[in-house]
Design a protein around this motif. Sequence first.
Motif, PDB file in Angstrom:
ATOM      1  N   GLU A 138      22.458  54.527  24.388  1.00  9.84           N
ATOM      2  CA  GLU A 138      22.020  53.252  24.951  1.00  9.84           C
ATOM      3  C   GLU A 138      21.801  52.245  23.832  1.00  9.84           C
ATOM      4  OE1 GLU A 138      17.972  51.619  27.137  1.00  9.84           O
ATOM      5  OE2 GLU A 138      18.573  53.718  27.437  1.00  9.84           O
ATOM      6  N   VAL A 139      22.172  50.998  24.064  1.00  9.45           N
ATOM      7  CA  VAL A 139      21.862  49.904  23.146  1.00  9.45           C
ATOM      8  C   VAL A 139      20.642  49.191  23.715  1.00  9.45           C
ATOM      9  CG1 VAL A 139      22.669  47.800  22.030  1.00  9.45           C
ATOM     10  CG2 VAL A 139      24.278  49.659  22.493  1.00  9.45           C
ATOM     11  N   SER A 140      19.570  49.172  22.951  1.00 11.68           N
ATOM     12  CA  SER A 140      18.298  48.670  23.453  1.00 11.68           C
ATOM     13  C   SER A 140      18.093  47.215  23.068  1.00 11.68           C
ATOM     14  CB  SER A 140      17.147  49.509  22.898  1.00 11.68           C
ATOM     15  OG  SER A 140      15.902  48.948  23.248  1.00 11.68           O
ATOM     16  N   GLU A 141      17.497  46.457  23.977  1.00 11.92           N
ATOM     17  CA  GLU A 141      17.133  45.068  23.704  1.00 11.92           C
ATOM     18  C   GLU A 141      15.672  44.949  23.285  1.00 11.92           C
ATOM     19  OE1 GLU A 141      18.069  42.733  27.095  1.00 11.92           O
ATOM     20  OE2 GLU A 141      20.226  43.149  26.987  1.00 11.92           O
ATOM     21  N   LYS A 142      15.006  46.068  23.148  1.00 12.91           N
ATOM     22  CA  LYS A 142      13.598  46.072  22.750  1.00 12.91           C
ATOM     23  C   LYS A 142      13.427  45.425  21.383  1.00 12.91           C
ATOM     24  CE  LYS A 142       9.894  49.349  21.615  1.00 12.91           C
ATOM     25  NZ  LYS A 142       9.556  50.781  21.473  1.00 12.91           N
ATOM     26  N   ASN A 143      12.478  44.511  21.282  1.00  9.54           N
ATOM     27  CA  ASN A 143      12.215  43.821  20.017  1.00  9.54           C
ATOM     28  C   ASN A 143      10.820  44.193  19.529  1.00  9.54           C
ATOM     29  OD1 ASN A 143      12.103  42.127  17.842  1.00  9.54           O
ATOM     30  ND2 ASN A 143      11.974  40.243  19.020  1.00  9.54           N
ATOM     31  N   THR A 144      10.744  44.802  18.350  1.00 11.45           N
ATOM     32  CA  THR A 144       9.447  45.212  17.815  1.00 11.45           C
ATOM     33  C   THR A 144       8.970  44.303  16.685  1.00 11.45           C
ATOM     34  OG1 THR A 144      10.504  46.721  16.240  1.00 11.45           O
ATOM     35  CG2 THR A 144       9.886  47.625  18.390  1.00 11.45           C
ATOM     36  N   GLU A 145       9.708  43.227  16.399  1.00 15.22           N
ATOM     37  CA  GLU A 145       9.326  42.333  15.316  1.00 15.22           C
ATOM     38  C   GLU A 145       8.401  41.220  15.819  1.00 15.22           C
ATOM     39  OE1 GLU A 145      10.014  42.933  12.005  1.00 15.22           O
ATOM     40  OE2 GLU A 145      10.616  44.800  12.978  1.00 15.22           O
ATOM     41  N   MET A 146       7.588  40.703  14.924  1.00 12.51           N
ATOM     42  CA  MET A 146       6.657  39.636  15.280  1.00 12.51           C
ATOM     43  C   MET A 146       7.413  38.367  15.663  1.00 12.51           C
ATOM     44  SD  MET A 146       3.557  39.962  12.481  1.00 12.51           S
ATOM     45  CE  MET A 146       2.672  38.576  13.212  1.00 12.51           C
ATOM     46  N   SER A 147       6.829  37.574  16.539  1.00 16.57           N
ATOM     47  CA  SER A 147       7.442  36.319  16.965  1.00 16.57           C
ATOM     48  C   SER A 147       7.260  35.224  15.928  1.00 16.57           C
ATOM     49  CB  SER A 147       6.823  35.873  18.297  1.00 16.57           C
ATOM     50  OG  SER A 147       5.419  35.710  18.159  1.00 16.57           O
ATOM     51  N   VAL A 148       6.442  35.479  14.934  1.00 14.80           N
ATOM     52  CA  VAL A 148       6.224  34.541  13.840  1.00 14.80           C
ATOM     53  C   VAL A 148       6.518  35.264  12.535  1.00 14.80           C
ATOM     54  CG1 VAL A 148       3.774  35.128  13.789  1.00 14.80           C
ATOM     55  CG2 VAL A 148       4.533  33.010  12.735  1.00 14.80           C
ATOM     56  N   VAL A 149       7.178  34.586  11.605  1.00 15.21           N
ATOM     57  CA  VAL A 149       7.523  35.185  10.311  1.00 15.21           C
ATOM     58  C   VAL A 149       6.351  35.011   9.354  1.00 15.21           C
ATOM     59  CG1 VAL A 149       9.051  35.051   8.308  1.00 15.21           C
ATOM     60  CG2 VAL A 149       9.985  34.791  10.620  1.00 15.21           C
ATOM     61  N   VAL A 150       5.815  36.135   8.864  1.00 15.81           N
ATOM     62  CA  VAL A 150       4.652  36.095   7.968  1.00 15.81           C
ATOM     63  C   VAL A 150       4.980  36.828   6.672  1.00 15.81           C
ATOM     64  CG1 VAL A 150       2.190  36.543   7.736  1.00 15.81           C
ATOM     65  CG2 VAL A 150       3.162  36.156  10.008  1.00 15.81           C
ATOM     66  N   ASP A 151       4.809  36.129   5.561  1.00 14.03           N
ATOM     67  CA  ASP A 151       4.994  36.717   4.237  1.00 14.03           C
ATOM     68  C   ASP A 151       3.640  36.849   3.552  1.00 14.03           C
ATOM     69  OD1 ASP A 151       7.711  36.727   4.649  1.00 14.03           O
ATOM     70  OD2 ASP A 151       8.096  34.911   3.482  1.00 14.03           O
ATOM     71  N   GLU A 192       2.187  25.242  16.713  1.00 11.88           N
ATOM     72  CA  GLU A 192       3.150  25.760  17.686  1.00 11.88           C
ATOM     73  C   GLU A 192       3.243  27.270  17.519  1.00 11.88           C
ATOM     74  OE1 GLU A 192       4.875  24.388  20.080  1.00 11.88           O
ATOM     75  OE2 GLU A 192       4.033  22.394  19.742  1.00 11.88           O
ATOM     76  N   LYS A 193       3.423  27.988  18.629  1.00  9.89           N
ATOM     77  CA  LYS A 193       3.424  29.441  18.561  1.00  9.89           C
ATOM     78  C   LYS A 193       4.825  30.032  18.531  1.00  9.89           C
ATOM     79  CE  LYS A 193      -1.180  30.184  20.319  1.00  9.89           C
ATOM     80  NZ  LYS A 193      -2.058  31.033  21.119  1.00  9.89           N
ATOM     81  N   LYS A 194       5.834  29.201  18.333  1.00  9.36           N
ATOM     82  CA  LYS A 194       7.202  29.698  18.214  1.00  9.36           C
ATOM     83  C   LYS A 194       7.837  29.139  16.941  1.00  9.36           C
ATOM     84  CE  LYS A 194       8.085  30.356  23.154  1.00  9.36           C
ATOM     85  NZ  LYS A 194       8.942  30.012  24.305  1.00  9.36           N
TER      86      LYS A 194
END
Length: 249
Positions: free
Chosen positions: A69-82, A190-192
């Motif tokens: 199966e190819v999954s569309e599940k996204n486990t990464e944060m919606s905001v990029v944090v360094d 903004e949250k995106k």
Amino acid sequence: MIEISTFYIKSEQIDGENISIIGNDVKHIKNVLRYKVNDELEVCDENEVRYKTRITRFLEEEILLEIVEVSEKNTEMSVVVDLYQGLPKSDKMDMIVQKNTELGINRIIPVLTDRVIVKIENSNEKKKLDRWNKIASEAAKQSGRQKIPIVENIENLENIVENLSKYDIVIVPFECEKDKSLKMALKNKEKKHQSIAIIIGPEGGFSDKDITMLENLSNVVKVSLGQRILRTETAGIATLAMILYEYEL
């Protein structure tokens, strides 16, 4: 009980409905996790595409998988944090890399600030970076991340100031800040599609010179993390967890 891990591949390891596992992961899967034929593996490529697979064959230096199966599940944060981490003493950086990777950090940059007392010889820097990147890789696998954060070269604070100007906001937890909390700093953002930098001082905190240098940037916000002073190895983890709560939970 089989340990649940995500294994990382390059797209060239995919051939139609089949995937080939190579390198150090082969021994880990066979000898440590003791997977068998027909056991399922979760695999992710450099494009952050996740695959549910089944083991079909073990070879000497390769494991063959079929894509279930190819999954569309996204486990990464919606905001990029360094995370820009003031270089701590002893092995504290190991835990900083591990825990921030589990929470979703994008990159980690060790920083030499005014009060850093650790001296790493040039000959030892590569060994340290290799160790930290290995820790990041293992933590990403165990937490099911779609990407492995990179621990970059050690930098002096003055050399990263220009790069910091590119972020939407630069969070500086500072024990002398009493009025502005992290929640207040993020409230009107903004949250995106945000990019955030966290800068953590070493054991001795930031010097006046460090703070003056950072305050020259218009996107820098000094914040309080609460009534208690946190250790350097705790402060970045706590800040990232608070950002995670604000943006995703």
